[in-house]
Design an enzyme around this catalytic site. Structure first.
Site, mmCIF file in Angstrom:
data_model
loop_
_atom_site.group_PDB
_atom_site.id
_atom_site.type_symbol
_atom_site.label_atom_id
_atom_site.label_comp_id
_atom_site.label_asym_id
_atom_site.label_seq_id
_atom_site.Cartn_x
_atom_site.Cartn_y
_atom_site.Cartn_z
ATOM 1 N N LYS A 1 30.105 11.281 58.255
ATOM 2 C CA LYS A 1 28.923 11.857 57.597
ATOM 3 C C LYS A 1 27.786 10.842 57.578
ATOM 4 O O LYS A 1 27.983 9.699 57.188
ATOM 5 C CB LYS A 1 29.264 12.213 56.145
ATOM 6 N N SER B 1 23.285 17.003 44.294
ATOM 7 C CA SER B 1 22.655 16.133 45.299
ATOM 8 C C SER B 1 22.291 16.942 46.536
ATOM 9 O O SER B 1 21.269 16.702 47.175
ATOM 10 C CB SER B 1 23.600 15.002 45.689
ATOM 11 N N HIS C 1 24.533 13.095 37.326
ATOM 12 C CA HIS C 1 25.398 11.920 37.462
ATOM 13 C C HIS C 1 25.092 10.882 36.371
ATOM 14 O O HIS C 1 26.013 10.301 35.794
ATOM 15 C CB HIS C 1 25.178 11.236 38.820
ATOM 16 N N ARG D 1 30.648 21.312 36.627
ATOM 17 C CA ARG D 1 29.448 22.123 36.446
ATOM 18 C C ARG D 1 29.773 23.602 36.347
ATOM 19 O O ARG D 1 29.361 24.286 35.444
ATOM 20 C CB ARG D 1 28.485 21.905 37.619
HETATM 21 P P1 ADP Z 1 27.184 16.503 44.329
HETATM 22 O O1 ADP Z 1 28.315 17.469 44.083
HETATM 23 O O2 ADP Z 1 25.981 16.724 43.465
HETATM 24 O O3 ADP Z 1 26.869 16.304 45.785
HETATM 25 P P2 ADP Z 1 28.900 14.183 44.132
HETATM 26 O O4 ADP Z 1 29.786 14.603 45.202
HETATM 27 O O5 ADP Z 1 28.265 12.836 44.240
HETATM 28 O O6 ADP Z 1 27.650 15.114 43.843
HETATM 29 O O7 ADP Z 1 29.627 14.346 42.729
HETATM 30 C C1 ADP Z 1 30.364 13.367 42.084
HETATM 31 C C2 ADP Z 1 30.868 13.888 40.763
HETATM 32 O O8 ADP Z 1 29.780 14.152 39.898
HETATM 33 C C3 ADP Z 1 31.659 15.178 40.820
HETATM 34 O O9 ADP Z 1 32.684 15.122 39.846
HETATM 35 C C4 ADP Z 1 30.652 16.217 40.438
HETATM 36 O O10 ADP Z 1 31.242 17.356 39.860
HETATM 37 C C5 ADP Z 1 29.846 15.463 39.406
HETATM 38 N N1 ADP Z 1 28.512 15.992 39.263
HETATM 39 C C6 ADP Z 1 27.593 16.188 40.234
HETATM 40 N N2 ADP Z 1 26.460 16.708 39.734
HETATM 41 C C7 ADP Z 1 26.656 16.861 38.389
HETATM 42 C C8 ADP Z 1 25.870 17.393 37.310
HETATM 43 N N3 ADP Z 1 24.661 17.896 37.505
HETATM 44 N N4 ADP Z 1 26.420 17.377 36.078
HETATM 45 C C9 ADP Z 1 27.660 16.901 35.877
HETATM 46 N N5 ADP Z 1 28.469 16.420 36.843
HETATM 47 C C10 ADP Z 1 27.973 16.392 38.091
#
Ligand code: ADP
Length: 158
Positions: free
Chosen positions: A41, A133, A17, A95
């Site tokens: 949630k 996450s 992130h 990803r």
């Molecule tokens: P996660 O999927 O890790 O639980 P979120 O729902 O908070 O995280 O994701 C928010 C955004 O950040 C989404 O667009 C997700 O694809 C992107 N994202 C999450 N982890 C990464 C990463 N390691 N590299 C690039 N983008 C990421």
């Protein structure tokens, strides 16, 4: 003025992130990081903690680059949040192929509801493309070391 909305759960913020947020500073004048909070949630980290961890890691870089940064909570439809914030861009990180499938479907739905808002995908940096996450929370719950996957602000919060 280009205003970007980067939505997610950020429970907690990971190095993936952080990378997307910092790279987005080159694309927008203002970035709104939207922390999705859903009544159904229960997160591991509270909204306040998630906000603090994001700001601690990214606010000074935003300032350096002349980008306005705001971290907000939201519990409504993404396009409604984007409109309220005056955002013309929704930013998402990609990803894997699974991310791509899910994200393109969501983007098409959002586009039909709000054609004036463009979704921009940023490819994950190779060194953090496996970080999520969900996995970080699992490692944490089992007492493992999450330090390779998250920024310092998360370790400090714990
Ligand atoms: P996660 O999927 O890790 O639980 P979120 O729902 O908070 O995280 O994701 C928010 C955004 O950040 C989404 O667009 C997700 O694809 C992107 N994202 C999450 N982890 C990464 C990463 N390691 N590299 C690039 N983008 C990421």
């Amino acid at each position: 003025m280009r205003i970007g909305l980067y939505p997610g759960s950020f429970d907690p913020i990971t190095n993936g992130h952080v990378d997307i947020i910092k790279r987005s500073f080159g694309l927008v004048d203002k970035l709104v990081v939207g922390i999705g909070i859903s009544a159904t949630k229960t997160p591991v980290f509270s909204f306040e903690q998630r906000q603090r961890m994001i700001e601690a890691e990214t606010a000074s870089v935003a300032k350096q680059q002349g980008v306005e940064l705001e971290v907000i909570a939201f519990d409504e439809l993404l396009v409604d949040v984007a409109r309220k914030q005056g955002a013309n861009i929704i930013l998402r990180g990609l990803r894997t192929a699974a991310d791509y499938e899910y994200e393109t479907q969501m983007t098409s739905m959002n586009r039909s509801m709000a054609p004036e808002i463009e979704t921009v995908f940023l490819p994950a940096a190779p060194d953090v493309s496996f970080v999520s996450s969900t996995l970080v929370r699992q490692i944490l719950a089992m007492g493992g070391d999450i330090s390779p996957f998250v920024p310092r602000s998360v370790l400090e919060e714990i």
